[in-house]
Write a protein that holds these residues in place. Structure first.
Motif, short mmCIF file in Angstrom:
data_model
loop_
_atom_site.label_atom_id
_atom_site.label_comp_id
_atom_site.label_asym_id
_atom_site.label_seq_id
_atom_site.Cartn_x
_atom_site.Cartn_y
_atom_site.Cartn_z
N THR A 58 0.82 -1.22 0.00
CA THR A 58 0.00 0.00 0.00
C THR A 58 0.85 1.26 0.00
O THR A 58 0.31 2.37 0.02
CB THR A 58 -0.94 0.02 1.22
N SER A 59 2.17 1.11 -0.04
CA SER A 59 3.07 2.25 0.06
C SER A 59 3.73 2.56 -1.29
O SER A 59 4.55 1.78 -1.79
CB SER A 59 4.16 1.98 1.11
N ILE A 60 3.39 3.70 -1.87
CA ILE A 60 4.02 4.11 -3.14
C ILE A 60 5.52 4.28 -2.94
O ILE A 60 6.33 3.86 -3.77
CB ILE A 60 3.39 5.43 -3.64
N ALA A 61 5.91 4.88 -1.83
CA ALA A 61 7.33 5.16 -1.57
C ALA A 61 8.14 3.86 -1.53
O ALA A 61 9.24 3.78 -2.10
CB ALA A 61 7.49 5.93 -0.27
N GLN A 62 7.62 2.85 -0.86
CA GLN A 62 8.37 1.60 -0.75
C GLN A 62 8.44 0.85 -2.08
O GLN A 62 9.46 0.25 -2.40
CB GLN A 62 7.74 0.72 0.34
N LEU A 63 7.36 0.91 -2.85
CA LEU A 63 7.40 0.28 -4.17
C LEU A 63 8.36 1.03 -5.10
O LEU A 63 9.07 0.42 -5.90
CB LEU A 63 6.00 0.22 -4.77
N ARG A 64 8.38 2.33 -4.99
CA ARG A 64 9.29 3.12 -5.84
C ARG A 64 10.75 2.74 -5.60
O ARG A 64 11.56 2.74 -6.52
CB ARG A 64 9.09 4.61 -5.56
N LYS A 65 11.09 2.43 -4.36
CA LYS A 65 12.47 2.04 -4.05
C LYS A 65 12.86 0.77 -4.80
O LYS A 65 14.02 0.61 -5.19
CB LYS A 65 12.62 1.85 -2.54
N ILE A 66 11.89 -0.11 -5.01
CA ILE A 66 12.18 -1.33 -5.78
C ILE A 66 12.51 -0.96 -7.22
O ILE A 66 13.45 -1.49 -7.82
CB ILE A 66 10.98 -2.29 -5.72
N GLY A 67 11.74 -0.03 -7.77
CA GLY A 67 12.00 0.41 -9.14
C GLY A 67 13.32 1.13 -9.31
O GLY A 67 13.88 1.16 -10.40
N GLU A 68 13.82 1.71 -8.24
CA GLU A 68 15.13 2.37 -8.29
C GLU A 68 16.26 1.36 -8.38
O GLU A 68 17.35 1.66 -8.88
CB GLU A 68 15.31 3.26 -7.06
#
Length: 314
Positions: A58-68
Motif C-alpha cells: 500500500t506504500s508508493i514510496a516503498q514500491l518506488r524504491k524497488i523500481g530504483e
C-alpha cells in the motif's frame, strides 16, 4: 523483471513466482512482515532468479524504491489482506491505497502488464456454468468480494486511461504446497492424512459429503497466472482460472485414500447450507494462453502428499 507483490510468503504468490521462473522470467518478490521462505523458492533465490525486497504493497514510496534498484517491466499483484489506517474503514482503505500505489508505479515504470488476482466468488448466486461475460451481482455478502469488485472496476478504468494491459484473474478452488491457511477441504484432508491426525472439516465452505466444487491444484493455477502475465497479447481483461470441471468431495476423499490407504474421514452429511458456486468456464484462458491443467485430482493429491512427506511443513 516481473514484480510479484506478495510473491515470497503468500500461497498464490510464492507458487506464481516459481511458475514465472520456470518460464524464464526473473522476478522481484515482496515481503512485508513475514520472513518465511518457501523451500521450493530457495534454489531460485540462491541463483538470483528471484530477488527479495521488503515493501508494503500500500506504500508508493516503498514500491518506488524497488523500481530504483531493478528494471521492472511487469507487475503481478496476488497479495491479500491489505490494510491501511485505523478504524472500520481499514480494509477498504487498504485496497484503495494498494490500487493507487500499484497504478502509480506501473505508469512510472512503463510496464507492459499488470495482473491482479480476483476471485471466482464473483459468481456467487449464479448457477450452471459462468463465463467472464456473465453479469454479476453488485451485492457482496463478504467484504473481500466487495473489495475484489472494486479492484476489477478500477483495473478496467486504469487500462482504458493508460493503455497498460491490466488483467484480473478470477481464481477458484486452489490447494497445494504452502497453503498455510487450509481454508479448502482438499488441503485439510491431505494434511490430516500425512500427519495421521483426524481431519477437521469445520468452517470449510462446500466441505460436506454431497458437495462438488472446482478444485484447482496450485501448481496449475500458478502456471496459468504466469501464462496470462507473459502472454504477448491478450484479447480480454478478465480471465477465469480453474480446473474447468466439477469434482465431488467423495472423489477427493477416495484420491487421498489411494495415496494414504489408512486414511479415514467422515465428512458432514448432505450439502453445505449455502448456494453452490457455478462451474467457471475457462475457454478464454485456453484460447489466449494455451493453458490446460497438468494435474488431475489423483496426481495432484499424490504430488501434495509427497511434498509434505519430504519434510515441508505446509
Amino acid at each position: 523483471m516481473i514484480l510479484v507483490v506478495g510473491g515470497l510468503n503468500g500461497f498464490i504468490g510464492s507458487n506464481t513466482t516459481e511458475a514465472l521462473v520456470e518460464q524464464g522470467q526473473d522476478s522481484v518478490v515482496t515481503r512485508h512482515e513475514n520472513t518465511e521462505v518457501p523451500r521450493f523458492l530457495q534454489k531460485h533465490i540462491d541463483h538470483r532468479h528471484v530477488i527479495i525486497e521488503s515493501a508494503d504493497s500500500t506504500s508508493i514510496a516503498q514500491l518506488r524504491k524497488i523500481g530504483e534498484k531493478h528494471k521492472i517491466d511487469g507487475i503481478v499483484n496476488v497479495a491479500g489482506g491489505f490494510a491501511s489506517g485505523d478504524g472500520p474503514m481499514r480494509g477498504l482503505r487498504g485496497y484503495f491505497d494498494m490500487l493507487d500505489a500499484t497504478f502509480q508505479v506501473a505508469q512510472e515504470w512503463k510496464v507492459k502488464r499488470v495482473t491482479f488476482s480476483s476471485t471466482g466468488g464473483m459468481y456467487l448466486g449464479l448457477q450452471g456454468t459462468a463465463s467472464e461475460e456473465h453479469p454479476l451481482f453488485l451485492q457482496s455478502p463478504f467484504p473481500i468480494l466487495a473489495y475484489q469488485k472494486i479492484v476489477e472496476v478500477a483495473a478496467s478504468e486504469f487500462a482504458k486511461k493508460t493503455d497498460i494491459s491490466t488483467i484480473c484473474a478470477r481464481l477458484m478452488g486452489m490447494y497445494g504446497p504452502f497453503d498455510g491457511n487450509q481454508f479448502g477441504l482438499e488441503s485439510r484432508l491431505v494434511h490430516a492424512a500425512v500427519s495421521g491426525k483426524p481431519a477437521n472439516p469445520e468452517n470449510v465452505f462446500f466441505g460436506n459429503a454431497e458437495d462438488t466444487g472446482d478444485p484447482c491444484y496450485i501448481k496449475d493455477l500458478a502456471f496459468a497466472i504466469a501464462l496470462v502475465q507473459t502472454a504477448e497479447k491478450l484479447r480480454y481483461d478478465v480471465y477465469n482460472i480453474g480446473s474447468g470441471k466439477l469434482t465431488s468431495n467423495k472423489e477427493v476423499v477416495e484420491a487421498v485414500k489411494r495415496v494414504v490407504p489408512n486414511f479415514k474421514v467422515d465428512l458432514p452429511p448432505g450439502r453445505f447450507p449455502f448456494p453452490p458456486l457455478p462451474l467457471m468456464e475457462t475457454k478464454r484462458l485456453q484460447a489466449d494462453t494455451g493453458f490446460s491443467p497438468k494435474f488431475d485430482t489423483q496426481s495432484a493429491i499424490r504430488h501434495y502428499v509427497d511434498r509434505l512427506k519430504a519434510g515441508n511443513p505446509k
